[in-house]
Every structure is written in C-alpha cells, then in structure tokens.
Design a protein around this motif. Structure first.
Motif, PDB file in Angstrom:
ATOM      1  N   TRP A 189       0.874  -1.182   0.000  1.00  0.00           N
ATOM      2  CA  TRP A 189       0.000   0.000   0.000  1.00  0.00           C
ATOM      3  C   TRP A 189       0.903   1.222   0.000  1.00  0.00           C
ATOM      4  O   TRP A 189       1.636   1.447   0.957  1.00  0.00           O
ATOM      5  N   TYR A 373      -7.462  -4.109   1.977  1.00  0.00           N
ATOM      6  CA  TYR A 373      -6.890  -4.344   0.645  1.00  0.00           C
ATOM      7  C   TYR A 373      -6.044  -5.618   0.635  1.00  0.00           C
ATOM      8  O   TYR A 373      -6.144  -6.444  -0.283  1.00  0.00           O
ATOM      9  N   GLU A 376      -8.512  -8.737   0.939  1.00  0.00           N
ATOM     10  CA  GLU A 376      -9.370  -8.956  -0.234  1.00  0.00           C
ATOM     11  C   GLU A 376      -8.561  -9.450  -1.438  1.00  0.00           C
ATOM     12  O   GLU A 376      -9.042 -10.247  -2.237  1.00  0.00           O
ATOM     13  N   THR A 377      -7.329  -8.951  -1.545  1.00  0.00           N
ATOM     14  CA  THR A 377      -6.462  -9.433  -2.625  1.00  0.00           C
ATOM     15  C   THR A 377      -6.306 -10.949  -2.537  1.00  0.00           C
ATOM     16  O   THR A 377      -6.379 -11.667  -3.546  1.00  0.00           O
ATOM     17  N   ALA A 701      -5.892   3.967  -4.909  1.00  0.00           N
ATOM     18  CA  ALA A 701      -5.731   2.774  -5.741  1.00  0.00           C
ATOM     19  C   ALA A 701      -4.971   3.067  -7.026  1.00  0.00           C
ATOM     20  O   ALA A 701      -4.190   2.233  -7.494  1.00  0.00           O
ATOM     21  N   PRO A 762     -10.277   0.982  -2.465  1.00  0.00           N
ATOM     22  CA  PRO A 762      -8.966   0.568  -3.001  1.00  0.00           C
ATOM     23  C   PRO A 762      -8.910  -0.935  -3.267  1.00  0.00           C
ATOM     24  O   PRO A 762      -8.381  -1.372  -4.304  1.00  0.00           O
ATOM     25  N   ALA A 763      -9.456  -1.723  -2.341  1.00  0.00           N
ATOM     26  CA  ALA A 763      -9.465  -3.178  -2.520  1.00  0.00           C
ATOM     27  C   ALA A 763     -10.270  -3.553  -3.749  1.00  0.00           C
ATOM     28  O   ALA A 763      -9.856  -4.399  -4.561  1.00  0.00           O
ATOM     29  N   ALA A 766      -8.458  -2.582  -6.969  1.00  0.00           N
ATOM     30  CA  ALA A 766      -7.306  -3.473  -7.160  1.00  0.00           C
ATOM     31  C   ALA A 766      -7.774  -4.845  -7.640  1.00  0.00           C
ATOM     32  O   ALA A 766      -7.153  -5.446  -8.537  1.00  0.00           O
ATOM     33  N   CYS A 767      -8.857  -5.347  -7.070  1.00  0.00           N
ATOM     34  CA  CYS A 767      -9.366  -6.647  -7.503  1.00  0.00           C
ATOM     35  C   CYS A 767      -9.860  -6.576  -8.951  1.00  0.00           C
ATOM     36  O   CYS A 767      -9.667  -7.519  -9.731  1.00  0.00           O
ATOM     37  N   LEU A 783      -0.114  -0.590  -4.716  1.00  0.00           N
ATOM     38  CA  LEU A 783      -0.853   0.653  -4.920  1.00  0.00           C
ATOM     39  C   LEU A 783       0.113   1.822  -4.778  1.00  0.00           C
ATOM     40  O   LEU A 783       1.025   1.751  -3.961  1.00  0.00           O
TER      41      LEU A 783
END
Lengths: 801, 162
Positions: A189, A373, A376-377, A701, A762-763, A766-767, A783
């Motif tokens: 991050w 983030y 979830e990644t 993000a 952001p998560a 990114a996903c 990020l």
C-alpha cells in the motif's frame, strides 16, 4: 437514497437539509485563515533540504535585518521553554520538537521560523536564512530500516523499530496444518493520504493579563489542549482551543500539534498573536500530510471448498520520522482483523519503523483500508486458483446473519449485520450478470476489462484499546464524548459540543437526535462548538465515532431534560410520571389527554416558578452527558485480546474497470456499493461520506503517492502537479443501496459512516484491475496502480518489452 | 518593491489600493478587500479553490496578479447572495443536494458552476463534470455537486431568477 429495513423515526433518517451548508454557500464559513486577531504576526519556515544531517550553523542576521521582520527562531532558541511532544507508543528517547535541534531527520523538516509583519516579508526573509549542514547517513527503505545495521533515524532510541509485536489469536498452527492449501503473497500500500484542500493553519495569542493562550486551529486532534499545554509547560486550563473554527477537510490528518506548540511558544515570547498558515509545500513536505505506507506478507490457509481457515499477516509500516500516534494505525485493524469472514485464527506481526521521511499521520480508517486491501487481494487469489466466482467465494466465508454478536479471534464482538442480504441487494443494483456480460463483450473486442467485488467492515466508535495494546505503560480504557443540552426561558434549545468539525455535519447530527428525543423541530435547535475551557470532554471526530458517541451523549442529555419536564408535569398534574405521555414537548395524562401541560408552561416553571417545581429539584433546564464507549472499559489480556469497537458497519463494492492497453490508464465504467451502517441519521450526509470515501479510494488505488527518491532521500511529490488526485473526470457516479441492521449498542441503532467507501474502494479497484490482468497472466500487487506500471505489465504480457 | 495604484470592482463595489505587483488577485480579495469567502488551496493553479470570475470568465485567483485586474469586474462567492440575504438558485441547489461537506472548495465550485450555467442552461452530466474538473473536492466524490448543478439548471430553465 432509500434505506431498506429502516425503523421509523420522527426526524431521523428523513431527507433534511444539512444545517452547516448555508454558511458555506454564502462564503461565510469561518476558516482559520479568516481569523486574524489585531496585531497578528506571520510565520514562514525554513526547511531542511537533506534527509539526514547535523546542523552546523544557522545564521539569521540577514533575515532579521529585513524591514518588517520581528525575529527569526531556530530550534535551539525555543527548546528551553518546552517539553518534547508525546508519542502514542513507548519511545521516550525520541525527542520531538517543532523545529529541529542539532540534527535534521527528513528533507522538509522545519529548521527555522521567521516571524514578520506579513507572510510575504516572512517568506522573503526565510530565503535569507543561511544554514550549514553536515550530511549523515539516512534510510528510506523500511525493510532496510528494520534490519540490524541500518542507519538510525533516532540514534538515542537505539533502533528504527517504533513498535513491534507478534500476536497469535486462536489455533493458527492447527488450522494451517489441516488446511488443503496455503496462498502466499505480498502486497504494498503506497504512501498516500487524504490531502485536504485547506492546508493546516493555526493562530496563537498569548494573553499576558490572565496568562492564557488562545488557539484557533484547523485541527482534528484528540486531547489537543492537553497536548499543547504539556509541551509548553502550561496548565491545561491556560490553553483555550477555540472549536468554532471550520476545518477545511481533514479525514484524520490535521493533527496540528507541532504547529500549535511552535506558534504558542512564539506568541508567548513575543506577546503578539502569531499565525502559521502552511503553504502547500510546507504542508506536503513538512506538515501533517503523509499516510500509511505498508508492506504486507500474507499467508491464507484454506480448504478446497474456498473457506479460509486461518491467516498469517506481517505488516511493516513505514512511519517516517516521528511516531506521534501513527504506529497505532497498525492497531485499529486488530478490531476487525478477519474482516467480515469466519476466519478462525490469526497471527499478526505488526511492525512500525522509522525512516528519514516526513512523519506519517492518521488517515481515514486509521490503517483499516490497507488491511482490507491486503485481505481482499488474497480472497480473490484463492477464488481464481479454485475457479470459484469472487461473489460465491465471499458468500462461503461471510459471517452468517444468525451468528451475531460474533466474537472474532482478537476479542472484539461484532454487534450486528446481515451481510448476505446486503450483497444480494448490491448485486441486483449493479445488475451483476449484465456487468459480467459487458466485461466479456469488452474482452471479446480485445480490450482489457475486469470486475472487482469485495466486502469489508467499518469499525466505529472505538475505545482506543489499541493504546494499551501497543503501549503497556498506557492503560487508557475510555474514549468518552460529551454534550450539553440547554433549554432557555423562551424554550429555545442550544447544544454544546466540544470539538471542531470538518464537514461531517455534527451540528446536524446533534440537532437531529436532540430534536428526535425532545420531539422538537431540529432546524430550530442551535448547536455550537464551544472552546476547550467551557466544553465537556471530547475525543474529537476520529474513528467513525461521532454518530455513535456524540449522538449518544446528546441523546442522553436530552433524555435527562425530557425526564425533568415529565417530573414537573407529574408534580403539577398530580399524576405518576409513568401515567404521563410526552408528545412534541407537551406532557399529558395518558388516560385523560385533557389534563396536559405545554412545553412553554413546563419550561417557564423550570426557569421562573420554583414554587411549582417538585421538592428538591434544581431550577433551569440543562443537562450534560459524558458517554463511555459501549462495551469499552477493559484492558487487553496479556496475549492481546480485547474488545475494541462497539459497532461494525458493512459494505460491499462492485466495480467494472477497463485498462487502456496503450497507456495503462484505468477507467472505472461502473461502480455500485451496498452499505449498512445501521440507522442512518441524515441520508445526504451518509451518502456524501460514501461517495467521498470512494473518491479517496480511487486516488489511493490508482493515482496518489508521496513517492520518494531512494538515492537522494527527496520527496518527489511536493505539489498537486506530482501528487495527482481524482477530479470529477476520474470519479464515477456511484450507485448505492442502503440496508439497515440496527446496532443494539447505540441510542438509535446507528453505526459509524465517516470512513465508508474508503475502506473498500482501493481493494475493489485493485481486484478489478487484477481480474482484468488475469487473462494476460499478470498481477499488479502494489498501490497506486499507476498507468506506467500497468502499461509495463501489459506490454510484457504482449511480448513488447 | 515598486507599488502600483490600482482600481477594480468586486461584486460591484469599487476598490482602490496601492499594491506590490507580486500580490495575487486572491490575496487582494482576501487581505485587501477583506472578502474571505474565496479560499486559498494550492497556490499553484491546480485545486481551483480560489476560483472567481473576472469579467464573467472563471479564473484562478492564485494565478492572476491583482495589478492585472486593474479596471476589471471581479465576482466572488459573496456576490451570489442577494443584498436582502436571499440565496441564488445555484446556492440553494447546493444546499438541497448537500453538495459539500467541509465547505472549503464550495465557493470556487459555485463560481465554476455559475460560469457553466451562464453559457449552457441545459448541460449534460459530462459537460458538468468537464466544467468542474478544474475544482478539486476531497469530501464529496463530486456526486452531489453534479446533482446540485443539474438541479440548479432545471430550476433556472423553469424561470427561477438567476
């Protein structure tokens, strides 16, 4: 915004104009730069050009010779009058001063303050200050800073480690042993923040007559007056912080401690009001601007059906130079360490290190958004490996709606929720099947498109239990909030809150809950932000807490007044209080409504007719409540288990993005959020928080970073040309569906909403980007996902590099 | 530094002052004229917080010197409110949609929106976003600002007095 499953109130939850807005559209806000006491002097700063150096000599003669200059001060000139500012972790040997003494520790650190009759003259003079430095070794990379043998940012501290602890909650080893597989990955991050459009500013005035210090500041800092007083060696009842300053955005960052200590010290020395309004360069290089900068090493142990059994999380956070409260941003995620999932055990290795960078400060979510983030990644990576749809993957791991209150391994009880229903509603709102069809259509045209779908929590109203968790010398177990409600002789209502406000709509909040409780029209209720000497205790609008805590304290104070009105009526009507009904401020006998007393009659008795008051009752109509955090009040166990937050809001984000294959630029084509923060008090405020949080999340993000050049130790993003933020072009229209599972712990069922949007955006983005890159066999793991980085991945996949 | 005598109008009022040529228009508005509704954000022409109109065109008050405004007509947020305190339809729409939070970017946003609506009474969402893309807002995510401008445009088309 219509809210489903919503309890009915008289005023709460209905469309209503926000009290604060009128003054802002008229240009009549009262921001700190608008407040100029007579005789005010202005400060300009001289900052270090080096990331680490010994200060050999400071020559201010030429600066002080300039007409209009009053005096120039170096760190050594003011050091004797003050104590070091205090940190949130146990680091007593890290001396923290407003101006550097002997050494500078980051490029941008303030070295000298020039005071003049105008800011322009002060700036002219600052350019005439000559500082000789002898450069010393520095460290920019946090992993290097963590390793033994690194250059030390604070030699007296003995290492660069500001905080480190390994927590183990639950049977981690057993869960990893029984798992079918383990997913291991690293994510980063980047150093981003919320960057308000108003910089920080403060004016301090020393009043020699009564030996008090007045402070007007653009601030959002808990226990501000006590911290200023402690550093300036004043009793706290000599520092009056004026809370009636409109703060031009903060979202956590406007801590303002060194600035207030500096101007307070200068004001006392000069017996003149002194003000420091940071310019953008001051703000971004040396002010309170930078946020979390975090490397994660994650291991997720999972079963072949997609259930995640256990997690090992190493988080290394680059705090920059001075810790302040920033290492505690590794602490908030402890209260929601498993997110909304049934993960049964966790090992969390939290490390905060100092580097020769500008100090990190608190940012919206206090470290929760980076952690979300990271988690979830991994959920998406497992889904991809197992060939499970990301939505189905979440549904297999979400805490069931019949499991609340739900205790997570680190000790917090989640209060309430129905995550599955919110996901279902959001999928409908997003037309998820059509989104997939659209993504696949784009891909069939050779375009790079992806969908992100994530779920996460927003812990709200915390008790600051991360303080004792991260510092055994600190046994804080309350994070109270107070409010006073007064009804005057005319029946008009005034409420006093004890902190500044930065756009969260606190005046609207207080007027709504007090209006609801007393059944009086909220628009007619005046809410004032008093000052630190006249206010009851507050801990400032941090941690998504004000709806819960200020709303709760205001409600309780209003309830005391309502009970008093009922008692006066009972005495005069000759009835038991339990036999009375309260409606719109009037009180009547429930069985015989003809026997009634009006609001006006009852208020008049309280103010003028002592002979009609019940025996023993004090005259007047005023009440104060100072509220403890629900479920708070206990210290962590020795192994780091503690209840941290009373309320947990839930959100799910669904986004469709497209990446330009030539430029690497990501465009958000569709964005939907399902959100549940319990009872919404003002719908326009809550949706604004969500939309704004998403915009912050898009920045984190895709765009924003306080990037450094490792070789020179210089900040590369010291202006808005380099630190790029989302405009109306980059921010999509967000579709929102709001659901309500009331919290059982709050006055009206409300939860926090101040960090909404930002905790998941952001998560989600990114996903979505990684879903877009997956067909190319690529993954972006840091990020911000800048166009240059994505373009390089795409070019590599296409064999163009 | 040589100072220059200048005269300009702000919201219809004539201001005369002797200023350094380096004084920015926004500093003149705030510090000389005492109109603090116009805000300073970045002072390098990116954020748009200091947006005012000069002879009807939206400009950044930090990128123009006060001496360049000699003889010109400047309008600031204070000029949007009627003398009797009545709000313009645009201001009212900003309240109705809660198109702000902290209120710091709001004056500049209002002036950009006003310029748009003066030229284009029925803008599309894309045109609105384009018109305010030079005004950064960190609170709202722009959604309610777009709604407010749409609302104001509709009311103005229905004959509300501008």
């Amino acid at each position: 915004m219509s809210q489903m499953n919503f309890p009915t109130f008289k005023y709460i939850g209905r469309k209503r104009r926000v009290k604060e807005d009128r003054r802002f559209v008229m240009g009549k806000g009262r921001f700190v730069a608008d407040i100029v006491p007579a005789g005010t002097l202005h400060v300009a700063l001289v900052a270090s050009p080096h990331p680490a150096a010994r200060i050999v000599r400071i020559d201010v003669k030429a600066a002080e010779a300039l007409p209009g200059v009053v005096k120039a001060f170096a760190g050594a000139d003011i050091k004797a009058d003050m104590n070091s500012m205090q940190h949130g972790v146990d680091a007593p040997n890290i001396d923290w001063r407003p101006l550097a003494v002997d050494r500078v520790r980051y490029a941008g650190e303030w070295v000298c303050a020039v005071v003049a009759t105008s800011r322009a003259i002060a700036e002219d003079a600052a350019e005439l200050v000559v500082v000789d430095y002898e450069t010393t070794p520095f460290v920019i990379d946090p992993e290097e800073a963590y390793r033994p043998g690194s250059a030390l940012v604070h030699p007296a501290h003995g290492s660069n480690i500001l905080f480190e602890r390994e927590f183990v909650w639950g049977p981690v080893a057993d869960d990893f042993a029984r798992a079918d597989a383990v997913e291991r990955y690293q994510v980063y991050w980047g150093r981003s923040s919320t960057v308000p459009i108003e910089t920080f500013g403060v004016t301090a005035r020393w009043n020699p007559g009564d030996e008090t210090l007045d402070v007007w500041a653009s601030v959002q800092m808990p226990k501000y007056q006590e911290q200023i007083a402690g550093a300036l060696r004043l009793p706290a009842n000599a520092v009056r912080v004026h809370f009636d300053v409109d703060v031009g955005g903060s979202y956590g960052v406007k801590r303002g401690l060194k600035q207030a200590v500096l101007t307070g010290s200068l004001a006392r020395k000069l017996s003149r009001p002194v003000r420091l309004i940071e310019d953008r360069l001051d703000n971004m290089t040396g002010g309170d601007a930078h946020g979390p900068d975090r490397r994660f090493d994650v291991e997720l142990a999972y079963a072949n059906d997609g259930r995640v059994l256990s997690m090992k999380l190493r988080a290394l956070d680059d705090c920059g130079c001075y810790p302040g409260r920033s290492p505690l941003q590794l602490g908030k995620p402890v209260g929601a360490i498993v997110g909304p999932y049934t993960i049964g055990s966790v090992a969390y290795h939290a490390i905060s290190v100092a580097t020769n960078k500008t100090s990190q400060v608190a940012v919206r979510g206090f470290g929760q958004a980076p952690t979300n983030y990271a988690l979830e990644t991994g959920i998406d990576r497992i889904a991809r490996k197992l060939g499970i749809d990301p939505v189905e993957m979440r549904l297999r791991n979400l805490i069931p709606s019949n499991a609340f209150p739900y205790r997570i391994p680190s000790g917090s009880d989640y209060d309430s929720g129905d995550y599955q229903t919110v996901v279902k509603l959001a999928l409908e709102k997003a037309s998820y099947a059509s989104l997939i069809a659209e993504r696949d259509r784009l891909r069939s045209e050779g375009r790079i498109a992806g969908i992100g779908m994530i779920t996460c929590l927003e812990p709200g109203g915390g008790n600051s239990a991360f303080e004792p968790l991260f510092n055994p010398k600190n046994d804080t177990t309350t994070w109270m909030e107070g409010c006073t409600v007064k009804v005057d002789l005319s029946g008009a209502i005034v409420c006093l809150m004890g902190t500044t406000t930065a756009g969260q709509g606190h005046e609207s909040l207080v007027s709504l809950v007090v209006g609801e409780t007393l059944e009086r029209e909220p628009d007619g209720i005046r809410v004032i932000r008093s000052d630190s000497m006249s206010a009851v205790p507050s801990n400032s609008p941090v941690a998504s807490r004000m709806a819960i805590m200020l709303g709760g304290a205001a409600t309780k104070a209003a309830e005391i007044i309502r009970d008093k009105l009922i008692a006066i009526a009972a005495h005069n009507l000759g009835a038991e209080p339990s036999a009375l009904a309260y409606a719109d401020g009037d009180v009547s006998v429930a069985d015989d409504p003809s026997r009634r007393m009006t609001w006006s009659e009852l208020v008049t008795i309280a103010h003028r007719k002592f002979h009609l008051l019940p025996p023993g009752m004090d005259p007047g109509l005023q009440a104060t409540n100072v509220m403890e955090v629900p479920l708070g009040g206990t210290l962590p166990t020795a192994d780091g288990v503690v209840q941290m937050y009373p309320c947990y809001a839930f959100e799910t984000h669904i986004a469709l993005v497209e990446i330009d294959g030539e430029t690497g630029k990501t465009t958000i084509r569709d964005y939907t959020i399902g959100h549940d923060c319990g009872v919404v008090i003002n719908p326009d405020i809550v949706r604004g928080m969500i939309f704004g949080g998403v915009a912050h999340g898009i920045g984190a993000a895709l765009m924003e970073e306080f990037a450094y050049d490792a070789a020179s130790g210089q900040l590369l993003a010291g202006s808005f040309m380099d630190y790029v933020m989302p405009s109306a072009h980059e921010t999509p229209t967000v579709k929102l569906v709001e659901y309500c599972t009331p919290s059982p712990h709050t006055s009206h069922g409300q939860k926090g909403a101040g960090e909404a949007g930002y905790l998941g955006a952001p998560a989600c983005i990114a996903c979505a980007v990684n879903d877009a890159l997956a067909p190319l066999g690529k993954a972006a793991m840091q990020l911000p996902m800048r166009p240059s980085a994505l373009e390089a991945l795409i070019a590599d996949a296409r064999g163009l590099t | 530094m040589t100072e220059h005598a200048i005269a300009l109008t702000i919201n219809g009022t004539l201001y005369r002052a002797t200023v350094e040529p380096r004084l920015s228009l926004v500093d003149f508005i705030r510090d000389v004229a005492g109109l603090t509704g116009t805000h300073v954000g970045c002072e390098h022409g990116v954020c748009g917080a200091c947006t005012v109109t000069v002879d009807g065109a939206a400009v950044r008050g930090c990128l123009m010197f006060a001496v360049q405004a000699e003889g010109l007509a400047v309008e600031t947020v204070e000029g949007l409110t009627e003398a009797n305190g009545a709000l313009s339809p645009l201001q009212d729409a900003f309240i109705e949609a809660h198109a702000m939070q902290c209120g710091y970017c709001t004056p500049g946003m209002l002036l950009s929106a006003r310029e748009l609506l003066a030229d284009n009474p029925d803008p599309t969402e894309a045109e609105i976003r384009d018109a305010i893309a030079g005004n950064l807002c960190r609170c709202t995510g722009y959604g309610q600002i777009v709604e407010a401008i749409q609302l104001a445009a509709a009311r103005l088309r229905q004959g509300a007095p501008a």
